[in-house]
Design a protein around this motif. Structure first.
Motif, PDB file in Angstrom:
ATOM      1  N   PHE A   1      36.015 -26.636 -37.520  1.00  0.00           N
ATOM      2  CA  PHE A   1      36.207 -25.595 -38.838  1.00  0.00           C
ATOM      3  C   PHE A   1      36.035 -26.043 -40.260  1.00  0.00           C
ATOM      4  O   PHE A   1      36.046 -27.318 -40.425  1.00  0.00           O
ATOM      5  CB  PHE A   1      37.796 -24.713 -38.506  1.00  0.00           C
ATOM      6  CG  PHE A   1      38.017 -24.694 -37.393  1.00  0.00           C
ATOM      7  CD1 PHE A   1      37.564 -23.115 -37.440  1.00  0.00           C
ATOM      8  CD2 PHE A   1      38.521 -25.327 -35.899  1.00  0.00           C
ATOM      9  CE1 PHE A   1      38.526 -23.295 -35.474  1.00  0.00           C
ATOM     10  CE2 PHE A   1      38.541 -24.969 -34.755  1.00  0.00           C
ATOM     11  CZ  PHE A   1      38.686 -23.488 -34.836  1.00  0.00           C
ATOM     12  N   THR A   2      35.579 -25.278 -41.221  1.00  0.00           N
ATOM     13  CA  THR A   2      35.410 -25.590 -42.796  1.00  0.00           C
ATOM     14  C   THR A   2      36.124 -24.324 -43.228  1.00  0.00           C
ATOM     15  O   THR A   2      35.214 -23.368 -43.511  1.00  0.00           O
ATOM     16  CB  THR A   2      33.571 -25.598 -43.115  1.00  0.00           C
ATOM     17  OG1 THR A   2      32.883 -26.632 -42.238  1.00  0.00           O
ATOM     18  CG2 THR A   2      33.375 -26.233 -43.918  1.00  0.00           C
TER      19      THR A   2
ATOM     20  N   SER B   1      34.904 -20.448 -41.577  1.00  0.00           N
ATOM     21  CA  SER B   1      33.937 -20.797 -40.690  1.00  0.00           C
ATOM     22  C   SER B   1      34.063 -21.554 -39.938  1.00  0.00           C
ATOM     23  O   SER B   1      34.825 -22.891 -39.861  1.00  0.00           O
ATOM     24  CB  SER B   1      32.406 -20.967 -41.428  1.00  0.00           C
ATOM     25  OG  SER B   1      32.598 -22.208 -41.680  1.00  0.00           O
ATOM     26  N   TYR B   2      32.636 -21.185 -38.441  1.00  0.00           N
ATOM     27  CA  TYR B   2      33.125 -22.870 -37.047  1.00  0.00           C
ATOM     28  C   TYR B   2      31.059 -22.351 -36.692  1.00  0.00           C
ATOM     29  O   TYR B   2      31.377 -20.962 -36.192  1.00  0.00           O
ATOM     30  CB  TYR B   2      34.422 -21.862 -35.940  1.00  0.00           C
ATOM     31  CG  TYR B   2      34.195 -22.978 -34.894  1.00  0.00           C
ATOM     32  CD1 TYR B   2      34.877 -24.386 -35.153  1.00  0.00           C
ATOM     33  CD2 TYR B   2      33.549 -22.834 -34.184  1.00  0.00           C
ATOM     34  CE1 TYR B   2      35.128 -24.859 -34.074  1.00  0.00           C
ATOM     35  CE2 TYR B   2      33.236 -23.787 -32.783  1.00  0.00           C
ATOM     36  CZ  TYR B   2      33.827 -25.154 -32.850  1.00  0.00           C
ATOM     37  OH  TYR B   2      34.196 -25.688 -31.373  1.00  0.00           O
ATOM     38  N   GLU B   3      30.411 -23.389 -36.473  1.00  0.00           N
ATOM     39  CA  GLU B   3      29.558 -23.420 -35.875  1.00  0.00           C
ATOM     40  C   GLU B   3      29.426 -23.458 -34.362  1.00  0.00           C
ATOM     41  O   GLU B   3      30.061 -23.883 -34.027  1.00  0.00           O
ATOM     42  CB  GLU B   3      28.679 -24.780 -36.733  1.00  0.00           C
ATOM     43  CG  GLU B   3      27.363 -24.503 -35.858  1.00  0.00           C
ATOM     44  CD  GLU B   3      26.557 -25.775 -37.230  1.00  0.00           C
ATOM     45  OE1 GLU B   3      25.682 -25.938 -36.786  1.00  0.00           O
ATOM     46  OE2 GLU B   3      27.222 -26.088 -38.012  1.00  0.00           O
TER      47      GLU B   3
ATOM     48  N   VAL C   1      23.976 -20.860 -36.350  1.00  0.00           N
ATOM     49  CA  VAL C   1      25.763 -19.969 -36.586  1.00  0.00           C
ATOM     50  C   VAL C   1      26.251 -20.324 -35.922  1.00  0.00           C
ATOM     51  O   VAL C   1      26.934 -20.883 -35.625  1.00  0.00           O
ATOM     52  CB  VAL C   1      25.073 -19.356 -34.910  1.00  0.00           C
ATOM     53  CG1 VAL C   1      25.928 -17.860 -34.871  1.00  0.00           C
ATOM     54  CG2 VAL C   1      23.461 -18.387 -34.585  1.00  0.00           C
ATOM     55  N   SER C   2      26.960 -19.298 -37.264  1.00  0.00           N
ATOM     56  CA  SER C   2      28.748 -20.118 -37.693  1.00  0.00           C
ATOM     57  C   SER C   2      29.597 -18.659 -37.556  1.00  0.00           C
ATOM     58  O   SER C   2      28.436 -17.346 -38.151  1.00  0.00           O
ATOM     59  CB  SER C   2      28.805 -20.469 -39.141  1.00  0.00           C
ATOM     60  OG  SER C   2      27.806 -21.729 -38.794  1.00  0.00           O
TER      61      SER C   2
ATOM     62  N   LEU D   1      29.178 -12.844 -38.897  1.00  0.00           N
ATOM     63  CA  LEU D   1      27.918 -14.070 -38.674  1.00  0.00           C
ATOM     64  C   LEU D   1      27.554 -14.785 -39.714  1.00  0.00           C
ATOM     65  O   LEU D   1      26.840 -13.774 -40.150  1.00  0.00           O
ATOM     66  CB  LEU D   1      27.210 -13.533 -37.420  1.00  0.00           C
ATOM     67  CG  LEU D   1      27.888 -12.925 -35.830  1.00  0.00           C
ATOM     68  CD1 LEU D   1      26.992 -13.294 -34.892  1.00  0.00           C
ATOM     69  CD2 LEU D   1      28.389 -14.808 -35.018  1.00  0.00           C
ATOM     70  N   ARG D   2      26.892 -16.159 -39.673  1.00  0.00           N
ATOM     71  CA  ARG D   2      26.014 -16.752 -40.271  1.00  0.00           C
ATOM     72  C   ARG D   2      24.788 -17.416 -39.721  1.00  0.00           C
ATOM     73  O   ARG D   2      25.179 -17.881 -38.953  1.00  0.00           O
ATOM     74  CB  ARG D   2      26.933 -17.598 -41.649  1.00  0.00           C
ATOM     75  CG  ARG D   2      27.029 -16.923 -42.658  1.00  0.00           C
ATOM     76  CD  ARG D   2      27.405 -17.601 -43.892  1.00  0.00           C
ATOM     77  NE  ARG D   2      27.981 -19.005 -43.701  1.00  0.00           N
ATOM     78  CZ  ARG D   2      28.833 -19.436 -43.979  1.00  0.00           C
ATOM     79  NH1 ARG D   2      29.854 -18.760 -43.876  1.00  0.00           N
ATOM     80  NH2 ARG D   2      29.109 -21.130 -43.141  1.00  0.00           N
TER      81      ARG D   2
END
Length: 277
Positions: free
Chosen positions: A148-149, A211-213, A218-219, A257-258
């Protein structure tokens, strides 16, 4: 004596044989320099897509000085949702930036103004408001724990606000309703349409998120955003009057989503040249 001369000649011969490789090495050209490291292109770029739920705060009255009628009260902009997307670039593990565009579904607007402090009646003003924003955002990622970021960010840009389907109407409690001429019924007196109008203004935002990858670049991104978008107004009715509001703001919750482009692609070393002799 002859034996001594033979020994000196042999020693000189061996010395010349040992010096020959060093002399030959001095005469050869220097080896070429190692090739330049490849330059990576596109490694920091990413795309994003977001769903946004907007909880609009109550705006304020922006009626121009000298306008007939009481100040507006009871403001209401309904909650709405929308979708958006953008493109961004990660500069390093701490700093990134992106450009986002978000469109929202129509928010219903309503306010009231009094007729003699609501003792004789009141006016209703209503309409619908479309809000489109475009922002340049900068984020600081605060490290990663268990995948987690958390991050914080800020953005600035524009807001386009279109007022449409606007109208105003009077509801009377008495037969005079504050007018010089009596009316013939108590209750709603009909409605006057106000034309549509689009206002463009500065917008700014402050945000915090997590965010979580999940893999393959994809995050999942979830965030809160406070958004300020300024003023809006309707067009005029047959009496050359309109509705004007200011300090329009929203608490927004976003999930999206990123997708990072990956490692990009490498080009051969740039700026290197072959040795010249």
């Amino acid at each position: 004596m002859a034996r001594f001369r033979h020994r000196i000649s042999a020693a000189l011969g061996l010395g010349l044989l040992g010096a020959a490789p060093a002399l030959a090495a001095d005469l050869l050209p220097p080896p070429p320099p190692p090739p330049a490291a490849p330059v990576e292109i596109g490694g920091g770029w990413y795309l994003r897509g977001d769903f946004t739920a907007s909880d609009f705060r109550h705006p304020k009255d922006d009626t121009l000085p000298g306008t007939d009628g009481a100040k507006l009260v009871g403001f209401r902009l309904s909650d709405t949702d929308g979708y958006g997307g953008g493109v961004g670039y990660r500069f390093n593990s701490f700093l990134r930036a992106d450009i986002t565009v978000d469109a929202r579904t129509r928010s219903r607007f309503r306010d009231y103004s009094s007729r003699t402090l609501f003792t004789e009646g009141f006016n209703t003003e209503a309409g619908k408001l479309d809000v489109l924003t475009g922002l340049f955002n900068v984020y600081a990622d605060l490290g990663t724990w268990w995948g987690f970021t958390p991050y914080v960010g800020a953005g600035v840009g524009f807001a386009s606000k279109r007022f449409h389907d606007a109208w105003t109407g009077t509801t009377c409690f008495t037969t005079t309703c504050g007018d010089t001429q009596p009316i013939y019924a108590i209750g709603p007196q009909g409605y006057d349409a106000r034309s549509s109008h689009t206002a463009l203004s500065l917008a700014w935002a402050a945000m915090a998120g997590l965010s979580y990858e999940i893999g393959a670049g994809v995050s999942i991104d979830a965030s809160y955003r406070y958004l300020e978008i300024g003023k809006a107004r309707t067009g005029f009715d047959v009496y050359t009057q309109n509705t004007r509001i200011k300090d329009i703001a929203a608490n927004e919750f976003r999930v999206g989503l990123r997708w990072a482009f990956g490692n990009g692609f490498a080009l051969p070393g740039l700026g290197s040249s072959a040795p010249v002799y």
